[in-house]
Design a protein around this motif. Sequence first.
Motif, PDB file in Angstrom:
ATOM      1  N   UNK A  68     -18.589 -26.721  21.922  1.00  0.00           N
ATOM      2  CA  UNK A  68     -18.788 -25.791  20.814  1.00  0.00           C
ATOM      3  C   UNK A  68     -20.167 -25.932  20.182  1.00  0.00           C
ATOM      4  N   UNK A  69     -20.904 -26.968  20.582  1.00  0.00           N
ATOM      5  CA  UNK A  69     -22.189 -27.287  19.952  1.00  0.00           C
ATOM      6  C   UNK A  69     -23.336 -26.762  20.807  1.00  0.00           C
ATOM      7  N   UNK A  70     -24.240 -26.020  20.196  1.00  0.00           N
ATOM      8  CA  UNK A  70     -25.401 -25.497  20.909  1.00  0.00           C
ATOM      9  C   UNK A  70     -26.661 -26.284  20.539  1.00  0.00           C
ATOM     10  N   UNK A  71     -27.678 -26.151  21.371  1.00  0.00           N
ATOM     11  CA  UNK A  71     -28.953 -26.805  21.074  1.00  0.00           C
ATOM     12  C   UNK A  71     -29.557 -26.266  19.782  1.00  0.00           C
ATOM     13  N   UNK A  72     -29.353 -24.975  19.514  1.00  0.00           N
ATOM     14  CA  UNK A  72     -29.871 -24.391  18.276  1.00  0.00           C
ATOM     15  C   UNK A  72     -29.213 -25.033  17.055  1.00  0.00           C
ATOM     16  N   UNK A  73     -27.918 -25.314  17.151  1.00  0.00           N
ATOM     17  CA  UNK A  73     -27.224 -25.954  16.036  1.00  0.00           C
ATOM     18  C   UNK A  73     -27.717 -27.378  15.835  1.00  0.00           C
ATOM     19  N   UNK A  74     -27.936 -28.088  16.921  1.00  0.00           N
ATOM     20  CA  UNK A  74     -28.469 -29.457  16.816  1.00  0.00           C
ATOM     21  C   UNK A  74     -29.866 -29.443  16.198  1.00  0.00           C
TER      22      UNK A  74
ATOM     23  N   UNK B 184     -20.167 -19.453  13.556  1.00  0.00           N
ATOM     24  CA  UNK B 184     -18.712 -19.431  13.649  1.00  0.00           C
ATOM     25  C   UNK B 184     -18.348 -19.741  15.094  1.00  0.00           C
ATOM     26  N   UNK B 185     -17.197 -20.355  15.317  1.00  0.00           N
ATOM     27  CA  UNK B 185     -16.783 -20.647  16.678  1.00  0.00           C
ATOM     28  C   UNK B 185     -17.827 -21.451  17.426  1.00  0.00           C
ATOM     29  N   UNK B 186     -18.157 -21.008  18.642  1.00  0.00           N
ATOM     30  CA  UNK B 186     -19.183 -21.670  19.442  1.00  0.00           C
ATOM     31  C   UNK B 186     -20.557 -21.454  18.810  1.00  0.00           C
ATOM     32  N   UNK B 187     -21.300 -22.534  18.608  1.00  0.00           N
ATOM     33  CA  UNK B 187     -22.616 -22.429  17.991  1.00  0.00           C
ATOM     34  C   UNK B 187     -22.617 -22.546  16.492  1.00  0.00           C
TER      35      UNK B 187
ATOM     36  N   UNK C 124     -22.946 -34.337  12.479  1.00  0.00           N
ATOM     37  CA  UNK C 124     -23.221 -33.628  13.711  1.00  0.00           C
ATOM     38  C   UNK C 124     -21.997 -33.058  14.391  1.00  0.00           C
ATOM     39  N   UNK C 125     -20.931 -32.840  13.625  1.00  0.00           N
ATOM     40  CA  UNK C 125     -19.685 -32.325  14.176  1.00  0.00           C
ATOM     41  C   UNK C 125     -19.405 -30.906  13.672  1.00  0.00           C
TER      42      UNK C 125
END
Length: 307
Positions: free
Chosen positions: A153-159, A77-80, A87-88
Amino acid sequence: MVTEATPIHTQGAAGGRYCVLVHGGAGNVPLERRALHVEGCLRAARVAAELLGAGGSALDAVERAVRALEDDPLFNAGTGASLNEEGRVEHDASIMEGRTLRAGGVCALSGFRNPVAIARAVLEDGRHVLYAAGGAARFALARGFTSVDEASLVTEAARAALHVAQSGQGPTGWAGGTVGAVAFDATGLRAAATSTGGTLNKRVGRVGDSPLIGAGTYADDEAGAVSTTGHGEAMIRLGVARAVAEHMRAGASPEEAARVEIARTRDRLQATGGVIALDATGRWGLARSTDTMSWAVAGERGELSGY
């Protein structure tokens, strides 16, 4: 694979004059990270309980708790938040209060840090209940919210999670999941809020249960307050949040109401998930059919947490 075991559940007695219960999403958080998710939930519950103890409203409390979880990159949720197939980030969120049944939500929203705050603005505005995509962004800007660079808002973990999902190298789910909160205050007001990045690798424009009143979020002072997490399509089809509230209205404890609906979701649609709930008397309860659902409760009578 959906487990055939009885859903795991937890319950508590009335929480004094005020209480807030939060969840960090149904899923399968790795053992070594579970304590971190519980700590994140406990931090969110504590800041909300502090507000309630100072005389704040249940509506303010659930917004504050969910904002804390949105700002914690551990959660979806939110950031991450999890990423869609391009990829959005596309956020969904909703909030509801149980006295007048006012509610607000946003879905498929990109470019804003705290979607639950925008959902709260929708509730306060009162003309509509739910805004989507570009319309939600336009509403947010008109109400003074500042857009942010989506990359922030995108983290390396999410990528990394998206890469694994799209390459077929691992599970397509999210270890944590949707976040949510339910609360009551000294005036008897019940409120609920839910926020998510949605399903990992979802199609562009997909909307889950979290922004939908009656599916992911519900509050009614005469019944209770509910936030759900898990397989969004199943929660929508069964109207799980409203169903849990109606069980409580009929006299079921929050734990029993949550357990019945999580079992029904599993048995009817072979889907997993979790529910947190508070009833009209102040009792709280939760149930999950996943390996984990981090949670924390805080109020006048102390705090508890787990997964």
